[in-house]
Scaffold this active site. Structure first.
Site, PDB file in Angstrom:
ATOM      1  N   ASP A 299      -4.106   1.330   1.341  1.00 19.39           N
ATOM      2  CA  ASP A 299      -3.427  -0.069   1.772  1.00 19.39           C
ATOM      3  C   ASP A 299      -4.368  -1.096   2.378  1.00 19.39           C
ATOM      4  OD1 ASP A 299      -1.160   1.033   0.735  1.00 19.39           O
ATOM      5  OD2 ASP A 299      -0.195   1.770   2.669  1.00 19.39           O
TER       6      ASP A 299
ATOM      7  N   LYS B 267      -7.570  -2.586  -1.733  1.00 18.33           N
ATOM      8  CA  LYS B 267      -8.882  -2.430  -2.723  1.00 18.33           C
ATOM      9  C   LYS B 267      -8.073  -2.886  -4.217  1.00 18.33           C
ATOM     10  CE  LYS B 267      -9.127   1.946  -1.698  1.00 18.33           C
ATOM     11  NZ  LYS B 267      -7.905   2.062  -0.561  1.00 18.33           N
ATOM     12  N   THR B 268      -7.251  -2.481  -4.652  1.00 17.23           N
ATOM     13  CA  THR B 268      -6.509  -2.840  -5.874  1.00 17.23           C
ATOM     14  C   THR B 268      -6.247  -3.904  -5.712  1.00 17.23           C
ATOM     15  OG1 THR B 268      -5.746  -0.290  -6.318  1.00 17.23           O
ATOM     16  CG2 THR B 268      -4.874  -1.881  -7.680  1.00 17.23           C
TER      17      THR B 268
ATOM     18  N   HIS C 121      -7.875   8.707  -1.758  1.00 16.96           N
ATOM     19  CA  HIS C 121      -8.893   9.282  -1.051  1.00 16.96           C
ATOM     20  C   HIS C 121      -9.517  10.478  -1.453  1.00 16.96           C
ATOM     21  CE1 HIS C 121     -11.513  10.003   2.214  1.00 16.96           C
ATOM     22  NE2 HIS C 121     -11.195  11.294   2.374  1.00 16.96           N
TER      23      HIS C 121
HETATM   24  P1  GDP Z   1      -5.298  -0.028  -1.571  1.00 14.33           P
HETATM   25  O1  GDP Z   1      -4.439   1.083  -1.331  1.00 14.33           O
HETATM   26  O2  GDP Z   1      -6.333  -0.231  -0.678  1.00 14.33           O
HETATM   27  O3  GDP Z   1      -5.684  -0.177  -3.086  1.00 14.33           O
HETATM   28  O4  GDP Z   1      -4.511  -1.280  -1.379  1.00 14.33           O
HETATM   29  P2  GDP Z   1      -3.233  -2.234  -2.225  1.00 14.33           P
HETATM   30  O5  GDP Z   1      -4.132  -3.172  -3.070  1.00 14.33           O
HETATM   31  O6  GDP Z   1      -2.377  -1.431  -2.917  1.00 14.33           O
HETATM   32  O7  GDP Z   1      -2.618  -3.047  -0.989  1.00 14.33           O
HETATM   33  C1  GDP Z   1      -1.921  -2.478  -0.231  1.00 14.33           C
HETATM   34  C2  GDP Z   1      -0.895  -3.387   0.330  1.00 14.33           C
HETATM   35  O8  GDP Z   1      -1.273  -4.714   1.046  1.00 14.33           O
HETATM   36  C3  GDP Z   1       0.061  -4.158  -0.773  1.00 14.33           C
HETATM   37  O9  GDP Z   1       1.337  -4.245  -0.259  1.00 14.33           O
HETATM   38  C4  GDP Z   1      -0.556  -5.510  -0.886  1.00 14.33           C
HETATM   39  O10 GDP Z   1       0.431  -6.238  -1.259  1.00 14.33           O
HETATM   40  C5  GDP Z   1      -1.005  -5.829   0.589  1.00 14.33           C
HETATM   41  N1  GDP Z   1      -2.164  -6.804   0.278  1.00 14.33           N
HETATM   42  C6  GDP Z   1      -3.468  -6.601  -0.191  1.00 14.33           C
HETATM   43  N2  GDP Z   1      -4.107  -7.309  -0.008  1.00 14.33           N
HETATM   44  C7  GDP Z   1      -3.589  -8.257   0.970  1.00 14.33           C
HETATM   45  C8  GDP Z   1      -4.020  -9.551   1.212  1.00 14.33           C
HETATM   46  O11 GDP Z   1      -5.033 -10.221   1.037  1.00 14.33           O
HETATM   47  N3  GDP Z   1      -3.158 -10.148   2.266  1.00 14.33           N
HETATM   48  C9  GDP Z   1      -1.959  -9.427   2.712  1.00 14.33           C
HETATM   49  N4  GDP Z   1      -1.240 -10.219   3.492  1.00 14.33           N
HETATM   50  N5  GDP Z   1      -1.621  -8.471   2.239  1.00 14.33           N
HETATM   51  C10 GDP Z   1      -2.355  -7.788   1.174  1.00 14.33           C
HETATM   52 MG    MG Z   2      -5.191   1.184  -4.812  1.00 14.43          MG
END
Ligand code: GDP
Ligand code: MG
Length: 389
Positions: free
Chosen positions: A21, A24-25, A84
């Site tokens: 969260d 990354k994606t 993970h």
């Molecule tokens: P991952 O699990 O690392 O791949 O995270 P995700 O890309 O799925 O993002 C997790 C959550 O964080 C989602 O609800 C995204 O919309 C939010 N999010 C990701 N990047 C940003 C950002 O740059 N700013 C904000 N405010 N939220 C973000």
């Molecule tokens: Mg992801």
């Protein structure tokens, strides 16, 4: 006909790492958007990255999404892994052979357990160059973000990275995806940091060709295709290759990278090889495609192994002769019997010399790295020091 891949720039393999969260994606999608707007890549939306193809082969499920893009100076294959467990498995088995990585840390949350674990994992598997993306900078305040930056730099220094020197870029994947100029510029700055900070790795182009098989698929009417990253050497359409594990020798009849045909694949390239006359069932993840006669599968070796401490996710109890964990060597997952060379027991946190007898032979060589796993978790990381002929 499909457009051929032309090698005009060095190719590097990178990926995003970091706590669930932290974005990354979203960041991966944002990079493809910024570069597609620049005209050197195609936009891959979030949904397509997050629905990575799943391949179940012999009980090993790997989930890994590849996207490709180009900057002014490089061609990149970029992996994003959803969970993970995928990091642990794919990084340690070499399925994600990263030349460098983008460590994504949410500026709102700071260093979290998986941030630390991925840094540890990166160090263990020899990813020497990390660039930090402090993400969600759109939602954080500067003072808090300064503290998070300090915390990340300290973590990296503690793990043997040049924490004070390596680039830390404040970004917003979400802002860039939404086309906000400030955050588009931040992604460009992040890519510049990757371009300049992660060096082009030395590729062993003169060595005999070797590719560990990651996935196997069938193209109707054309035959069996294996995919993976070329570990060393080069291969061309028409070359004879041995499929170690399948006990087969065949000819490469097609070669592609990201759907584009190519004349020659080189060490470091992510490719699909079409193999003449090899039945789909004969080849599996873990097999190795190599220049005939260049490698011989073996099952006995000695190794130096670091047993992860309990705090690093390793065992809580000692290991003794007779222990039978799984060995992850390249993309293969093989059970092995161990014997301790010095002493009766080894404790988590120790580095020990082991004699290993694998359940079946695989191509081995001095210097080959591997992971030791048990019940789905990594308990050790080692290097082959001698192969028993
Ligand atoms: P991952 O699990 O690392 O791949 O995270 P995700 O890309 O799925 O993002 C997790 C959550 O964080 C989602 O609800 C995204 O919309 C939010 N999010 C990701 N990047 C940003 C950002 O740059 N700013 C904000 N405010 N939220 C973000
Ligand atoms: Mg992801």
């Amino acid at each position: 006909p499909k457009q051929a891949y032309t090698r005009t720039k060095p190719h590097l393999n990178i990926g995003t790492m970091g706590h669930v969260d932290h974005g990354k994606t979203t960041l991966t999608a944002a990079i493809t958007k910024v570069l597609s707007d620049r005209g050197t890549g195609s936009f891959v939306p979030f949904d397509r990255i997050d629905k990575a193809p799943e391949e179940a082969a012999r009980g090993i499920t790997i989930t890994i999404a590849h996207v490709e893009y180009e900057t002014d100076t490089r061609h990149y294959a970029h992996v994003d892994m959803p969970g993970h467990a995928d990091y642990v498995k794919n990084m340690i088995t070499g399925a994600a052979q990263l030349d460098g990585a983008i460590l994504v840390v949410s500026a709102l949350d700071g260093v979290m357990p998986q941030t630390a674990e991925h840094v540890l994992l990166a160090r263990q598997v020899g990813v020497r160059h990390l660039v930090v993306a402090l993400n969600k900078a759109d939602a954080g305040d500067d003072e808090l973000t300064d503290l998070v930056e300090l915390e990340v730099r300290e973590l990296l220094t503690a793990q043997g990275y040049p924490g004070d020197l390596l680039p830390v870029v404040r970004v917003s994947g979400l802002g860039a995806l939404n086309g906000e100029p400030r955050w588009t510029a931040a992604i460009e700055a992040l890519l510049d940091a990757v371009d300049t900070y992660v060096p082009v790795p030395e590729r062993y182009l003169d060595a005999p060709f070797l590719l560990p098989v990651e996935n196997v698929l069938t193209i109707t009417g054309r035959g069996t295709v294996v995919t993976g990253a070329v570990e060393r050497g080069t291969v061309r359409v028409g070359d004879r290759v041995a499929v170690l594990g399948a006990d087969a020798e065949t000819v490469v009849t097609g070669l592609e990278t990201f759907g584009k045909p190519m004349a020659e694949a080189q060490a470091g390239d992510n490719v699909a090889l079409l193999l003449r006359g090899v039945p789909r069932d004969a080849v599996r993840r873990g097999h190795v495609v190599a220049q005939p006669g260049s490698v011989t599968p073996r099952s006995g070796f000695t190794a130096e192994v670091y047993l992860l401490s309990a705090a690093e996710g390793g065992r809580r109890t000692a290991v003794a002769t007779g222990y039978r964990p799984q060995f992850y060597l390249r993309t293969a997952d093989v059970v092995g019997d161990i014997a301790l060379v010095d002493g009766a027991v080894a404790l988590p946190g120790d580095t020990v010399t082991l004699r290993v007898e694998l359940g079946h032979p695989v191509p081995l060589e001095v210097g080959l790295g591997f992971a030791v796993r048990e019940g789905g978790r990594t308990v050790g990381a080692g290097t082959v020091t001698a192969v028993v002929e």
